[in-house]
Scaffold this motif. Structure first.
Motif, PDB file in Angstrom:
ATOM      1  N   VAL A 332      63.574  -8.501  25.388  1.00  0.00           N
ATOM      2  CA  VAL A 332      62.478  -7.660  24.870  1.00  0.00           C
ATOM      3  C   VAL A 332      61.211  -8.468  24.694  1.00  0.00           C
ATOM      4  N   PRO A 333      60.334  -8.391  25.568  1.00  0.00           N
ATOM      5  CA  PRO A 333      59.167  -9.142  25.645  1.00  0.00           C
ATOM      6  C   PRO A 333      57.881  -8.508  24.776  1.00  0.00           C
ATOM      7  N   LEU A 334      57.033  -9.399  24.289  1.00  0.00           N
ATOM      8  CA  LEU A 334      55.903  -8.707  23.546  1.00  0.00           C
ATOM      9  C   LEU A 334      54.747  -9.295  23.842  1.00  0.00           C
ATOM     10  N   GLY A 335      54.235  -8.756  24.952  1.00  0.00           N
ATOM     11  CA  GLY A 335      52.747  -9.243  25.673  1.00  0.00           C
ATOM     12  C   GLY A 335      53.101  -9.463  27.122  1.00  0.00           C
ATOM     13  N   GLU A 336      52.092  -9.495  27.800  1.00  0.00           N
ATOM     14  CA  GLU A 336      52.378  -9.893  29.317  1.00  0.00           C
ATOM     15  C   GLU A 336      52.776 -11.133  29.505  1.00  0.00           C
ATOM     16  N   GLU A 337      52.477 -12.365  28.896  1.00  0.00           N
ATOM     17  CA  GLU A 337      52.832 -13.513  29.220  1.00  0.00           C
ATOM     18  C   GLU A 337      54.471 -13.397  28.916  1.00  0.00           C
ATOM     19  N   ALA A 338      54.805 -13.039  27.788  1.00  0.00           N
ATOM     20  CA  ALA A 338      56.498 -12.933  27.729  1.00  0.00           C
ATOM     21  C   ALA A 338      57.085 -12.060  28.666  1.00  0.00           C
ATOM     22  N   ARG A 339      56.375 -10.914  28.945  1.00  0.00           N
ATOM     23  CA  ARG A 339      57.174 -10.132  30.227  1.00  0.00           C
ATOM     24  C   ARG A 339      57.583 -11.133  31.287  1.00  0.00           C
ATOM     25  N   ARG A 340      56.574 -11.829  31.674  1.00  0.00           N
ATOM     26  CA  ARG A 340      56.625 -12.834  32.882  1.00  0.00           C
ATOM     27  C   ARG A 340      57.688 -13.919  32.471  1.00  0.00           C
ATOM     28  N   ALA A 341      57.754 -14.392  31.285  1.00  0.00           N
ATOM     29  CA  ALA A 341      58.724 -15.538  31.021  1.00  0.00           C
ATOM     30  C   ALA A 341      60.262 -14.993  30.791  1.00  0.00           C
ATOM     31  N   LEU A 342      60.209 -13.761  30.099  1.00  0.00           N
ATOM     32  CA  LEU A 342      61.346 -13.313  30.003  1.00  0.00           C
ATOM     33  C   LEU A 342      62.027 -12.685  31.101  1.00  0.00           C
ATOM     34  N   PHE A 343      61.288 -12.053  32.318  1.00  0.00           N
ATOM     35  CA  PHE A 343      61.655 -11.542  33.424  1.00  0.00           C
ATOM     36  C   PHE A 343      62.421 -12.703  34.103  1.00  0.00           C
ATOM     37  N   ALA A 344      61.824 -13.999  34.339  1.00  0.00           N
ATOM     38  CA  ALA A 344      62.247 -15.068  34.902  1.00  0.00           C
ATOM     39  C   ALA A 344      63.533 -15.489  34.426  1.00  0.00           C
ATOM     40  N   VAL A 345      63.630 -15.334  33.144  1.00  0.00           N
ATOM     41  CA  VAL A 345      64.956 -15.704  32.057  1.00  0.00           C
ATOM     42  C   VAL A 345      66.117 -14.681  32.556  1.00  0.00           C
ATOM     43  N   VAL A 346      65.689 -13.384  32.569  1.00  0.00           N
ATOM     44  CA  VAL A 346      66.888 -12.431  32.984  1.00  0.00           C
ATOM     45  C   VAL A 346      67.137 -12.702  34.516  1.00  0.00           C
ATOM     46  N   THR A 347      66.129 -13.067  35.311  1.00  0.00           N
ATOM     47  CA  THR A 347      66.610 -13.137  36.718  1.00  0.00           C
ATOM     48  C   THR A 347      67.693 -14.343  36.825  1.00  0.00           C
ATOM     49  N   GLY A 348      67.358 -15.268  36.087  1.00  0.00           N
ATOM     50  CA  GLY A 348      68.244 -16.589  36.084  1.00  0.00           C
ATOM     51  C   GLY A 348      69.432 -16.438  35.609  1.00  0.00           C
ATOM     52  N   GLY A 384      57.375 -13.459  21.882  1.00  0.00           N
ATOM     53  CA  GLY A 384      55.976 -13.054  21.721  1.00  0.00           C
ATOM     54  C   GLY A 384      55.243 -14.342  22.160  1.00  0.00           C
ATOM     55  N   ASP A 385      53.971 -14.227  21.715  1.00  0.00           N
ATOM     56  CA  ASP A 385      52.766 -15.216  22.170  1.00  0.00           C
ATOM     57  C   ASP A 385      53.151 -16.450  21.391  1.00  0.00           C
ATOM     58  N   ARG A 386      53.373 -16.234  20.085  1.00  0.00           N
ATOM     59  CA  ARG A 386      53.905 -17.628  19.241  1.00  0.00           C
ATOM     60  C   ARG A 386      54.924 -18.138  19.568  1.00  0.00           C
ATOM     61  N   ASP A 387      56.034 -17.480  20.027  1.00  0.00           N
ATOM     62  CA  ASP A 387      57.395 -18.245  20.388  1.00  0.00           C
ATOM     63  C   ASP A 387      57.022 -19.137  21.572  1.00  0.00           C
ATOM     64  N   LEU A 388      56.126 -18.382  22.678  1.00  0.00           N
ATOM     65  CA  LEU A 388      55.906 -19.111  23.950  1.00  0.00           C
ATOM     66  C   LEU A 388      55.043 -20.233  23.506  1.00  0.00           C
ATOM     67  N   ALA A 389      54.199 -20.224  22.823  1.00  0.00           N
ATOM     68  CA  ALA A 389      53.290 -21.273  22.400  1.00  0.00           C
ATOM     69  C   ALA A 389      54.246 -22.613  21.894  1.00  0.00           C
ATOM     70  N   GLU A 390      55.273 -22.233  21.387  1.00  0.00           N
ATOM     71  CA  GLU A 390      56.083 -23.308  20.491  1.00  0.00           C
ATOM     72  C   GLU A 390      57.377 -23.610  21.892  1.00  0.00           C
ATOM     73  N   GLY A 391      57.167 -22.915  22.886  1.00  0.00           N
ATOM     74  CA  GLY A 391      58.191 -23.255  23.785  1.00  0.00           C
ATOM     75  C   GLY A 391      59.516 -22.712  23.652  1.00  0.00           C
ATOM     76  N   ALA A 404      68.116 -17.139  16.051  1.00  0.00           N
ATOM     77  CA  ALA A 404      67.855 -18.239  16.081  1.00  0.00           C
ATOM     78  C   ALA A 404      66.889 -18.736  17.326  1.00  0.00           C
ATOM     79  N   PRO A 405      65.881 -19.508  17.152  1.00  0.00           N
ATOM     80  CA  PRO A 405      65.029 -19.949  18.412  1.00  0.00           C
ATOM     81  C   PRO A 405      66.011 -20.783  19.241  1.00  0.00           C
ATOM     82  N   VAL A 406      65.729 -20.627  20.620  1.00  0.00           N
ATOM     83  CA  VAL A 406      66.223 -21.521  21.622  1.00  0.00           C
ATOM     84  C   VAL A 406      65.205 -21.912  22.416  1.00  0.00           C
ATOM     85  N   ALA A 407      65.234 -22.973  23.037  1.00  0.00           N
ATOM     86  CA  ALA A 407      64.067 -23.570  23.982  1.00  0.00           C
ATOM     87  C   ALA A 407      64.201 -22.806  25.071  1.00  0.00           C
ATOM     88  N   LEU A 408      62.862 -22.279  25.351  1.00  0.00           N
ATOM     89  CA  LEU A 408      62.671 -21.362  26.725  1.00  0.00           C
ATOM     90  C   LEU A 408      63.541 -22.056  27.807  1.00  0.00           C
TER      91      LEU A 408
END
Length: 420
Positions: A332-348, A384-391, A404-408
């Motif tokens: 579930v991505p929240l924002g365009e930057e998260a879309r790209r990041a989570l799409f890569a995780v889903v592919t992985g 979301g954007d805040r999560d990605l800023a924290e990696g 719980a948070p997990v490193a991207l």
């Protein structure tokens, strides 16, 4: 709403029912893959003559139920009404019998077509899993195939399937029985179409399901009383092997099946919870079929099990096959930057064998989480954007609600570890 619907007597397989269908098909095929049977796939249509010669001109399948067509070039074709003739044709065409490793053991799965009056358990297109052992005459081979079918039913949890068993004799003893049966049948009160069958293939009359006919068949001569010594010995060999393997069966002197090519061992699997369409599969030995369609003598045996009928048998017994969830992780991505990041995780995740899906279409948080819950996933992957800023990304257990948070960078391995 579409202006079209599926043709009469057919059906669509859609989720979640299609998942049960696939599970049943896999269960029916699994014992075959473990017993040396290789997969074969044949065209959905064949030359009409393949079935008229092999299945038999006098059978309902050929005379009434085949879908036939004529091509622009004048070739007469038929949608395949059964699998054995097609598989044997393919084996002969590829000269598999000349490789020196007989029997040729093949299994198949496909859709077949017959023009019949639609009713529960009987459709104009239906699915089967089948097996053929080509080029060997051995009671152990007949027993092997019956045992493999029995194991497939057991693996699904079915307890109400019964095995009916008979012998139809061979070229030595069947003509004597045929003459005795014809003499008996000619004295009965039968319609013209049935009387015509007496002369073409009198065994087909024994397969008549009409009560008015069946009553008159009570005193019909039995094949077992006319078996030659070779067929008696062969049949006893099959029966002994089944008994030693713990496979229960019922001797059925009236069992002839609906195809002309059967010889010696003939069998059917039935389930009493299905009403009039009780057969869930069947088969037998067809030692002369290869010669009927222009090949060399290749004694063979096989069966076909109905996927549709097996599903109905499961429902009759209240059994729901355990199906794996279609999705393990839903992103579930929240924002365009998260879309790209989570799409890569889903592919992985998919690349390491984890079933993963994604909230497509730019849904909001509420709608996306509803989709995650409907997907059947164990975990939601939210960022979301805040999560990605924290990696990091948030991993939410959809059963417990814990998050719980997990490193991207570690998300793929973390989720794979959680899912075992």
């Amino acid at each position: 709403m579409s202006s079209f619907s599926a043709p009469k007597g057919t059906y669509d397989l859609i989720p979640p029912d299609s998942g049960v269908f696939l599970a049943v098909r896999d269960a029916l095929a699994a014992p075959l893959r473990g017993a040396g049977y290789g997969y074969v796939e044949t065209p959905g249509f064949e030359h009409v003559e393949l079935f008229s010669r092999g299945v038999g001109e006098s059978t309902d399948i050929v005379s009434k139920e085949m879908y036939t067509l004529t091509t622009k070039g004048g070739t007469h074709l038929a949608l395949r009404p059964e699998g054995t003739a097609s598989v044997l044709r393919a084996a002969l065409q590829a000269s598999l019998h000349r490789a020196g490793n007989l029997p040729v053991k093949l299994w198949y799965s496909g859709t077949y077509y017959r023009y019949e009056r639609p009713q529960a358990g009987r459709y104009r297109h239906f699915s089967q899993v089948g097996a053929e052992a080509i080029g060997a005459e051995d009671p152990a081979l007949d027993a092997e195939l019956i045992i493999l079918a029995t194991e497939a039913h057991r693996s699904l949890g079915l307890t109400g399937v019964r095995l009916l068993l008979n012998s139809l004799g061979d070229a030595e003893c069947r003509p004597v029985y045929r003459a005795a049966l014809q003499e008996f049948l000619r004295g009965l009160d039968l319609d013209e179409e049935t009387r015509a069958r007496i002369e073409i293939n009198p065994l087909r009359v024994l397969d008549d399901k009409r009560e008015s006919v069946r009553r008159q068949l009570a005193d019909a001569p039995l094949m077992r009383d006319h078996l030659c010594e070779g067929c008696k010995t062969y049949h006893e060999g099959v029966r002994d092997l089944l008994s030693e393997a713990g496979v229960a069966f019922t001797d059925d002197d009236r069992l002839v099946r609906g195809l002309d090519y059967y010889t010696r061992t003939t069998f059917e699997f039935v389930h009493d919870g299905l009403g009039s369409q009780s057969a869930v599969g069947g088969g037998g030995r067809y030692d002369g079929l290869s010669e009927m369609i222009g090949g060399p003598r290749l004694p063979s045996v096989g069966w076909a099990l109905g996927v549709d009928r097996t599903v109905l048998a499961l429902r009759a017994e209240g059994i729901a096959p355990g199906l794996p969830s279609a999705t393990d992780v839903f992103a579930v991505p929240l924002g365009e930057e998260a879309r790209r990041a989570l799409f890569a995780v889903v592919t992985g995740l998919r690349r390491v064998g984890v079933r993963a899906d994604f909230a497509y279409g730019g849904r909001g948080m509420k709608a996306a989480m509803k989709a995650a819950n409907r997907s059947g996933a164990r975990y939601a992957l939210v960022a979301g954007d805040r999560d990605l800023a924290e990696g990091v990304v948030q991993v939410k257990d959809l059963d417990s609600g814990e998050q719980a948070p997990v490193a991207l960078a570690d998300a793929v391995e973390d989720l794979r570890g959680r899912l075992g």
